[in-house]
Design a protein around this motif. Structure first.
Motif, mmCIF file in Angstrom:
data_model
loop_
_atom_site.group_PDB
_atom_site.id
_atom_site.type_symbol
_atom_site.label_atom_id
_atom_site.label_comp_id
_atom_site.label_asym_id
_atom_site.label_seq_id
_atom_site.Cartn_x
_atom_site.Cartn_y
_atom_site.Cartn_z
ATOM 1 N N THR A 89 38.319 43.587 34.266
ATOM 2 C CA THR A 89 36.892 44.648 33.978
ATOM 3 C C THR A 89 35.969 43.601 34.556
ATOM 4 N N ALA A 90 35.922 42.433 35.219
ATOM 5 C CA ALA A 90 34.670 41.630 35.428
ATOM 6 C C ALA A 90 35.562 41.381 36.932
ATOM 7 N N VAL A 91 34.036 41.168 37.987
ATOM 8 C CA VAL A 91 34.559 40.704 39.309
ATOM 9 C C VAL A 91 33.595 39.578 39.136
ATOM 10 N N GLN A 92 33.636 38.576 40.168
ATOM 11 C CA GLN A 92 32.562 37.404 40.761
ATOM 12 C C GLN A 92 32.842 38.042 42.199
ATOM 13 N N VAL A 94 34.473 49.165 42.536
ATOM 14 C CA VAL A 94 34.038 47.863 43.131
ATOM 15 C C VAL A 94 34.330 46.840 43.902
ATOM 16 N N ILE A 95 36.063 47.059 43.340
ATOM 17 C CA ILE A 95 36.955 46.368 44.281
ATOM 18 C C ILE A 95 37.298 46.905 45.274
ATOM 19 N N SER A 96 37.737 48.416 45.760
ATOM 20 C CA SER A 96 37.362 48.747 47.414
ATOM 21 C C SER A 96 36.670 48.724 48.386
ATOM 22 N N PRO A 123 34.858 38.285 49.854
ATOM 23 C CA PRO A 123 35.951 37.569 48.845
ATOM 24 C C PRO A 123 34.923 37.964 47.404
ATOM 25 N N HIS A 124 36.331 37.657 46.499
ATOM 26 C CA HIS A 124 36.153 38.351 45.786
ATOM 27 C C HIS A 124 37.330 37.487 44.033
ATOM 28 N N GLN A 125 36.430 37.802 43.177
ATOM 29 C CA GLN A 125 37.705 37.279 41.910
ATOM 30 C C GLN A 125 37.885 38.542 41.054
ATOM 31 N N VAL A 126 39.074 38.382 40.323
ATOM 32 C CA VAL A 126 38.821 39.653 39.090
ATOM 33 C C VAL A 126 39.067 38.989 37.966
ATOM 34 N N LEU A 161 29.357 38.951 39.447
ATOM 35 C CA LEU A 161 29.008 40.492 39.921
ATOM 36 C C LEU A 161 28.495 41.540 38.504
ATOM 37 N N TYR A 162 29.698 41.874 38.652
ATOM 38 C CA TYR A 162 29.285 43.090 37.191
ATOM 39 C C TYR A 162 30.476 42.508 36.151
ATOM 40 N N ALA A 163 30.822 43.100 35.025
ATOM 41 C CA ALA A 163 31.036 42.727 34.096
ATOM 42 C C ALA A 163 31.323 44.167 32.571
ATOM 43 N N ARG A 164 32.488 44.216 31.699
ATOM 44 C CA ARG A 164 32.834 45.353 30.890
ATOM 45 C C ARG A 164 32.695 46.316 31.812
#
Length: 543
Positions: free
Chosen positions: A79-82, A61-63, A71-74, A49-52
């Motif tokens: 610094t990156a979210v999938q 973003v996580i909030s 569902p997401h992965q850090v 989704l976003y990096a750096r």
């Protein structure tokens, strides 16, 4: 199917306790592996989704993802979210509407909160920071740019300007990872920054990538063509333009991909200024004219009546007065002076010739022959092999007509007494790679489909592997024969021995029951041996 089930049951009955336990453990392991593979295949496909991102942007973003139960992965150390692949673009638009992420630099949101009591220097510094941050965020939207930072230097506003040549400059640092930006992308970044800063020229913007290469050095505009790189770049632009102009025209006539055009242009790189001054003696004009005129008049006269007054009435003095009278005299003088100055007609012409004039143009053109046509087999010749295809070559008139079209498209003329072949060389020759082009195009098109098949097959590859392992295990288990268990010699009690028949080979029911109670495994082995022995004896009796 029933026979297969019966054979499995018989095989199960023939196995020992250790073999049955091993088989059950292996079956549970295979079933667990299959279950794990199925769960893994049903797991959503995560994409970046976003990096750096900075800590603040990552937390925002996580909030948001947690509030929407997405569902997401850090990864990458926070610094990156999938997120799932089917929600990447929707989430980016939703987060962009909320201003998340804000980027590494600060933008114009620095002015959202009112700040009083700040000096003019702090306000100008905040504006410069906001402008740099907004430009960095915009440049990050360019394809291939992972991160960007912009540094702008503007001259200070002073009452007394001591240095008139100080201009605004800017530097742009782009992180392209392992990729590379083409000249159009670099030029777009330069124009973007130059048009966003007042008084900043395009050539004053330097673009540097993460590998230390100055990407904007070769794109600087040089109107005088003073450097060798500017001359070569201008020459290449002219030649590419003319070659593309001719090639696109020929593609409409002989088909796309059937013409190769190369143009060589001779460029005049000298800058000259000519001043010519021409005099025309016949075209005289009056420049100045001076006219001077002098006139002088003098008149003198005496009266004849004598003096007036008492003395004139005295008799003795009358004669003396009459003697002193003289006659009247007149003097006239006139003078004229004219001065005229003529100017010769003069024409002054100043001609400045800038570099870049095309002196001479030559071109080389290769065209492919017409597609080959197969010659039909003559009638009445059964079994005759078809003839080889015959290529349709162009005549000399057709080649000359194509050459003249190219000459007219380039806008050149052959010198008097010189053949057009010296300007445009046109030849018809078969292309070696013409038959490979469709295969290459098909390979490129199929590459995308193969990648999709690989992604789809990767999910089921593990399941297929587990199934193959299970089949191999069952096949090996079916081929394996159970080991014979030796019958242990048991000691009989005196009562059982007394109840046995006098014949030592005879076994009474009481003795058999005693043996079964002591060692049931011996009975199973004895029955199996008895069945196998009876099966092998039956064919021998028939013979």
């Amino acid at each position: 199917m029933k026979n297969f089930a019966n054979s499995l049951v018989a095989l199960w009955q023939q196995l020992g306790l250790n073999q049955r336990v091993s088989l059950m453990v292996a079956a549970l392991a295979v079933a667990g592996g299959l279950f794990a593979v199925v769960l893994w295949s049903k797991r959503p496909d995560y994409q970046l989704l976003y990096a750096r991102m900075g800590d603040k942007d990552a937390a925002a973003v996580i909030s948001y993802l947690q509030s929407q139960n997405i569902p997401h992965q850090v990864t990458a150390g926070g610094t990156a979210v999938q997120v799932p692949a089917d929600q990447v673009y929707k989430l980016r638009m939703d987060l962009a509407g909320k201003g998340i992420p804000s980027g590494d630099g600060v933008g114009f949101e620095i002015f959202d909160k009112g700040q009083f009591g700040l000096s003019d220097f702090v306000q100008r510094t905040n504006y410069l920071r906001a402008l740099q941050g907004e430009l960095g965020r915009t440049i990050m939207q360019v394809q291939g740019v992972r991160a960007a930072r912009v540094m702008i230097v503007q001259p200070e506003n002073r009452l007394l300007l001591t240095e008139q040549g100080v201009k605004a400059t800017a530097s742009v640092f782009v992180d392209v990872g392992g990729g590379r930006l083409d000249s159009d992308q670099v030029n777009s970044i330069r124009h973007l920054v130059a048009n966003a800063v007042q008084g900043l020229g395009i050539d004053q913007v330097a673009v540097v990538d993460n590998r230390g290469h100055v990407l904007s050095e070769e794109l600087k505009q040089d109107p005088t063509l003073g450097t060798a790189s500017s001359q070569m770049r201008y020459k290449q632009q002219v030649e590419d333009y003319l070659a593309k102009k001719v090639e696109t025209m020929l593609a409409a006539v002989i088909g796309p991909g059937n013409a190769v055009v190369r143009v060589s242009a001779e460029i005049d790189t000298d800058s000259t200024t000519v001043t010519a001054e021409k005099f025309d003696p016949e075209g005289q004009v009056v420049r100045t004219q001076t006219v001077t005129e002098d006139t002088t008049t003098s008149v003198e006269a005496r009266s004849a009546g004598g003096a007036v007054g008492v003395s004139a009435n005295v008799p003795e003095k009358t004669a003396g007065v009459a003697e002193t009278a003289k006659p009247t005299s007149t003097n006239d003088q006139s003078r004229k002076n004219r001065s005229t100055t003529y100017e010769i007609n003069r024409t002054t012409t100043a001609t400045t010739r800038n570099p870049g004039t095309v002196r001479n143009i030559t071109a080389a053109v290769f065209i492919a022959p017409r597609p080959a046509l197969a010659v039909p087999v003559a009638a009445g010749a059964p079994g005759a092999a078809p003839a080889d295809p015959v290529a349709q070559k162009r005549t000399a008139e057709e080649l000359n007509a194509l050459r003249q079209i190219v000459i007219n498209a380039l806008g050149v003329k052959a010198p008097a007494g010189q053949s057009p072949d010296t300007i445009v060389s046109l030849q018809e020759t078969p292309f070696q790679a013409s038959d490979r082009i469709p295969a290459q195009i098909a390979a490129i098109q199929s590459e995308g489909r193969i990648q999709g098949w690989v992604e789809a097959g990767s999910r089921w590859a593990a399941i297929a592997g587990a199934a193959i392992v299970l089949m191999i295990f069952l096949r090996m288990l079916a081929k394996q024969k159970p080991e014979a268990v030796p019958v242990e010699v048991l000691s009989m009690s005196p009562d059982a021995a007394s109840r046995s028949l006098p014949n030592s080979n005879a076994i009474t029911p009481e003795l058999l029951n005693e043996l079964i109670r002591q060692k049931p495994a011996n009975v199973g082995v004895a029955l199996r041996d008895w069945v196998s022995a009876g099966t092998t004896a039956a064919p021998a009796g028939k013979s």
